[in-house]
Design a protein around this motif. Structure first.
Motif, PDB file in Angstrom:
ATOM      1  N   ALA A 147       0.834  -1.202   0.000  1.00  0.00           N
ATOM      2  CA  ALA A 147       0.000   0.000   0.000  1.00  0.00           C
ATOM      3  C   ALA A 147       0.869   1.253   0.000  1.00  0.00           C
ATOM      4  O   ALA A 147       0.547   2.250  -0.664  1.00  0.00           O
ATOM      5  CB  ALA A 147      -0.935  -0.011   1.207  1.00  0.00           C
ATOM      6  N   ASP A 148       1.998   1.221   0.715  1.00  0.00           N
ATOM      7  CA  ASP A 148       2.896   2.376   0.749  1.00  0.00           C
ATOM      8  C   ASP A 148       3.469   2.677  -0.631  1.00  0.00           C
ATOM      9  O   ASP A 148       3.611   3.842  -1.014  1.00  0.00           O
ATOM     10  CB  ASP A 148       4.039   2.131   1.736  1.00  0.00           C
ATOM     11  CG  ASP A 148       3.604   2.268   3.192  1.00  0.00           C
ATOM     12  OD1 ASP A 148       2.531   2.863   3.432  1.00  0.00           O
ATOM     13  OD2 ASP A 148       4.325   1.775   4.074  1.00  0.00           O
ATOM     14  N   ASP A 160      -4.981  12.872  -8.470  1.00  0.00           N
ATOM     15  CA  ASP A 160      -6.313  12.922  -7.871  1.00  0.00           C
ATOM     16  C   ASP A 160      -7.009  11.571  -7.909  1.00  0.00           C
ATOM     17  O   ASP A 160      -8.031  11.372  -7.247  1.00  0.00           O
ATOM     18  CB  ASP A 160      -7.185  13.940  -8.612  1.00  0.00           C
ATOM     19  CG  ASP A 160      -6.606  15.341  -8.548  1.00  0.00           C
ATOM     20  OD1 ASP A 160      -6.511  15.883  -7.439  1.00  0.00           O
ATOM     21  OD2 ASP A 160      -6.242  15.879  -9.611  1.00  0.00           O
ATOM     22  N   ALA A 161      -6.486  10.665  -8.703  1.00  0.00           N
ATOM     23  CA  ALA A 161      -7.060   9.324  -8.842  1.00  0.00           C
ATOM     24  C   ALA A 161      -5.957   8.412  -9.366  1.00  0.00           C
ATOM     25  O   ALA A 161      -4.916   8.885  -9.846  1.00  0.00           O
ATOM     26  CB  ALA A 161      -8.244   9.323  -9.806  1.00  0.00           C
ATOM     27  N   LEU A 162      -6.177   7.123  -9.257  1.00  0.00           N
ATOM     28  CA  LEU A 162      -5.219   6.151  -9.791  1.00  0.00           C
ATOM     29  C   LEU A 162      -5.938   5.222 -10.755  1.00  0.00           C
ATOM     30  O   LEU A 162      -6.904   4.551 -10.383  1.00  0.00           O
ATOM     31  CB  LEU A 162      -4.598   5.322  -8.660  1.00  0.00           C
ATOM     32  CG  LEU A 162      -3.611   4.239  -9.112  1.00  0.00           C
ATOM     33  CD1 LEU A 162      -2.352   4.882  -9.711  1.00  0.00           C
ATOM     34  CD2 LEU A 162      -3.238   3.311  -7.955  1.00  0.00           C
ATOM     35  N   GLU A 194      -7.280   0.929   0.865  1.00  0.00           N
ATOM     36  CA  GLU A 194      -5.975   1.410   1.317  1.00  0.00           C
ATOM     37  C   GLU A 194      -5.569   2.764   0.743  1.00  0.00           C
ATOM     38  O   GLU A 194      -4.761   3.467   1.344  1.00  0.00           O
ATOM     39  CB  GLU A 194      -4.890   0.387   0.941  1.00  0.00           C
ATOM     40  CG  GLU A 194      -5.009  -0.952   1.660  1.00  0.00           C
ATOM     41  CD  GLU A 194      -4.097  -2.014   1.056  1.00  0.00           C
ATOM     42  OE1 GLU A 194      -3.913  -3.051   1.705  1.00  0.00           O
ATOM     43  OE2 GLU A 194      -3.587  -1.798  -0.070  1.00  0.00           O
ATOM     44  N   ILE A 195      -6.108   3.118  -0.417  1.00  0.00           N
ATOM     45  CA  ILE A 195      -5.649   4.305  -1.135  1.00  0.00           C
ATOM     46  C   ILE A 195      -6.649   5.449  -0.939  1.00  0.00           C
ATOM     47  O   ILE A 195      -7.857   5.244  -1.096  1.00  0.00           O
ATOM     48  CB  ILE A 195      -5.484   4.004  -2.637  1.00  0.00           C
ATOM     49  CG1 ILE A 195      -4.535   2.829  -2.819  1.00  0.00           C
ATOM     50  CG2 ILE A 195      -4.953   5.218  -3.388  1.00  0.00           C
ATOM     51  CD1 ILE A 195      -3.181   3.021  -2.186  1.00  0.00           C
ATOM     52  N   ILE A 199     -10.036   4.938  -7.302  1.00  0.00           N
ATOM     53  CA  ILE A 199      -9.387   4.021  -8.249  1.00  0.00           C
ATOM     54  C   ILE A 199     -10.297   3.873  -9.461  1.00  0.00           C
ATOM     55  O   ILE A 199     -11.475   3.544  -9.324  1.00  0.00           O
ATOM     56  CB  ILE A 199      -9.103   2.667  -7.596  1.00  0.00           C
ATOM     57  CG1 ILE A 199      -7.970   2.804  -6.580  1.00  0.00           C
ATOM     58  CG2 ILE A 199      -8.746   1.618  -8.656  1.00  0.00           C
ATOM     59  CD1 ILE A 199      -7.620   1.534  -5.863  1.00  0.00           C
ATOM     60  N   ILE A 200      -9.744   4.158 -10.615  1.00  0.00           N
ATOM     61  CA  ILE A 200     -10.461   3.986 -11.881  1.00  0.00           C
ATOM     62  C   ILE A 200      -9.843   2.782 -12.580  1.00  0.00           C
ATOM     63  O   ILE A 200      -8.666   2.797 -12.927  1.00  0.00           O
ATOM     64  CB  ILE A 200     -10.330   5.232 -12.781  1.00  0.00           C
ATOM     65  CG1 ILE A 200     -10.821   6.490 -12.051  1.00  0.00           C
ATOM     66  CG2 ILE A 200     -11.085   5.030 -14.093  1.00  0.00           C
ATOM     67  CD1 ILE A 200     -10.462   7.790 -12.755  1.00  0.00           C
ATOM     68  N   VAL A 201     -10.628   1.737 -12.749  1.00  0.00           N
ATOM     69  CA  VAL A 201     -10.113   0.559 -13.442  1.00  0.00           C
ATOM     70  C   VAL A 201     -10.386   0.726 -14.926  1.00  0.00           C
ATOM     71  O   VAL A 201     -11.493   1.072 -15.336  1.00  0.00           O
ATOM     72  CB  VAL A 201     -10.756  -0.730 -12.903  1.00  0.00           C
ATOM     73  CG1 VAL A 201     -10.320  -1.935 -13.740  1.00  0.00           C
ATOM     74  CG2 VAL A 201     -10.372  -0.936 -11.444  1.00  0.00           C
ATOM     75  N   LYS A 202      -9.361   0.488 -15.736  1.00  0.00           N
ATOM     76  CA  LYS A 202      -9.510   0.688 -17.181  1.00  0.00           C
ATOM     77  C   LYS A 202      -8.932  -0.491 -17.952  1.00  0.00           C
ATOM     78  O   LYS A 202      -8.005  -1.161 -17.488  1.00  0.00           O
ATOM     79  CB  LYS A 202      -8.826   1.981 -17.616  1.00  0.00           C
ATOM     80  CG  LYS A 202      -7.316   2.025 -17.365  1.00  0.00           C
ATOM     81  CD  LYS A 202      -6.712   3.250 -18.026  1.00  0.00           C
ATOM     82  CE  LYS A 202      -6.698   3.050 -19.500  1.00  0.00           C
ATOM     83  NZ  LYS A 202      -6.640   4.093 -20.397  1.00  0.00           N
TER      84      LYS A 202
END
Length: 369
Positions: A147-148, A160-162, A194-195, A199-202
């Motif tokens: 997670a780190d 702003d997002a992952l 954790e984040i 989270i945007i899954v693509k």
């Protein structure tokens, strides 16, 4: 976060950096579009309204996605990073996204994870302080990251997002690609908790099925970029990169995937926020995708091609034209704002209609013939 530089890590970083250069060269010099397939957006016919009862200046293109507001429903999706040229491209296009009030994503951050010296090629905040910025890492990589480490990817570029990209077809075409795709869903579920950013899954050009979408939703994912087939073929990119001499006829899978319009039908109404990418080439494509349920649309290859052809001014002219065309589509469908466009009457034909009949619940707004 500290990253050890052992020989294996250094070799992997070099391989990743070379792959990034290969990708840019292929986009500059070769055609990596679908060969025979299409997005099927041509089978979405928006119904013309001769009495729109709207004024041009009154049309509102404001969009909402992943907790943020955009001046237009566009996103320059992640393409590159990890080389000096990639860094220049990222900074130029991020500044353009800032100017237009749209979203921007960097390419896979795997390279900077392997070699933190490459970090600057992903940093764009100096030129785009307010842009909605999405980081990017592969689903196959998150299984091995703490997670780190993932938070480091986000924090070091001020994302702003992952975006977590699913790309089994692309990986399987790479001689150096991943071959294990198990355990990803479980890791995603933990990562959502954790984040501290969405989270945007693509996907990366093969689309997301209803089954996969529902599994992602159950894991806590709220937003997806469908990235359907019919535009850039990342399996094709890897086919062109192959240097191993293996003759397995990989061209068989050049057009593999769910067309963009079909993957939107798969996921619409399933409780996910949808970004539509994969072969979006103009404002009418964007309007059709929004009418199928997308909140925003993503574009990568055509923006990069416009940049290569005309620099940042070429990219700006291209995106402004897309926004102008989208506004025209809103006027001609009597859609004063994007929620109205999402409900605009439309007709499905051809292969897309056949797909809907076999895979989706009937939608009362649609009449096929």
């Amino acid at each position: 976060m500290t990253t050890e530089k052992d020989p294996k890590t250094t070799a992997s970083a070099g391989l990743t950096e070379r792959r990034k250069r290969d990708h840019l060269d292929l986009f500059r010099l070769s055609s990596v579009e679908a060969k025979e397939g299409s997005t099927w957006l041509e089978h979405v016919h928006l119904v013309h309204q001769a009495l729109p009862e709207l004024d041009w200046d009154g049309i509102d293109l404001t969009a909402h996605f992943a907790g943020r507001t955009f001046q237009a429903p566009l996103f320059i999706t992640g393409m590159t990073g990890g080389t000096d040229e990639a860094g220049e491209i990222n900074r130029s296009l991020a500044a353009l996204a800032q100017h237009l009030g749209i979203g921007f994503g960097v390419g896979s951050q795997r390279a900077m994870l392997q070699d933190p010296a490459l970090l600057d090629s992903y940093r764009v905040r100096e030129v785009a302080p307010d842009v909605f910025l999405a980081g990017n890492i592969g689903a196959a990589q998150i299984r091995d990251l703490s997670a780190d480490q993932v938070r480091w990817l986000v924090e070091e570029i001020g994302a702003d997002a992952l975006c977590v990209h699913l790309n089994p077809a692309q990986e399987i075409m790479q001689p150096e690609g991943d071959r294990s795709f198990s355990g990803i869903l479980q890791r995603l579920a933990r990562l959502v908790a954790e984040i501290p950013v969405p989270i945007i899954v693509k996907e990366t050009g093969c689309g997301i099925s209803r089954e996969a979408g529902l599994a992602l939703k159950a894991a806590g994912v709220k937003a997806v970029d469908v990235a359907g087939s019919g535009g850039t073929s990342w399996t094709g990119v890897e086919i062109l990169r192959r240097r191993d001499g293996i003759d397995t006829q990989p061209e068989t899978f050049w057009d593999w995937g769910i067309p963009t319009a079909a993957t939107l039908l798969e996921l619409h109404g399933q409780g996910l926020e949808l970004m539509a990418s994969g072969g979006i080439r103009n404002g009418l494509d964007a309007a059709r995708a929004i009418a199928l349920g997308a909140e925003v649309v993503g574009m990568a290859s055509p923006v990069l091609q416009a940049y290569f052809a005309g620099g940042i001014d070429g990219a700006r002219r291209f995106l402004e034209r897309v926004i102008h065309e989208l506004r025209i589509a809103c006027l001609l469908t009597a859609s004063a704002a994007l929620p109205a466009l999402q409900k605009a009457p439309h007709v499905l034909t051809g292969e897309l209609l056949a797909w809907q009949e076999q895979r989706s619940e009937p939608d009362p707004r649609r009449r096929g013939r």
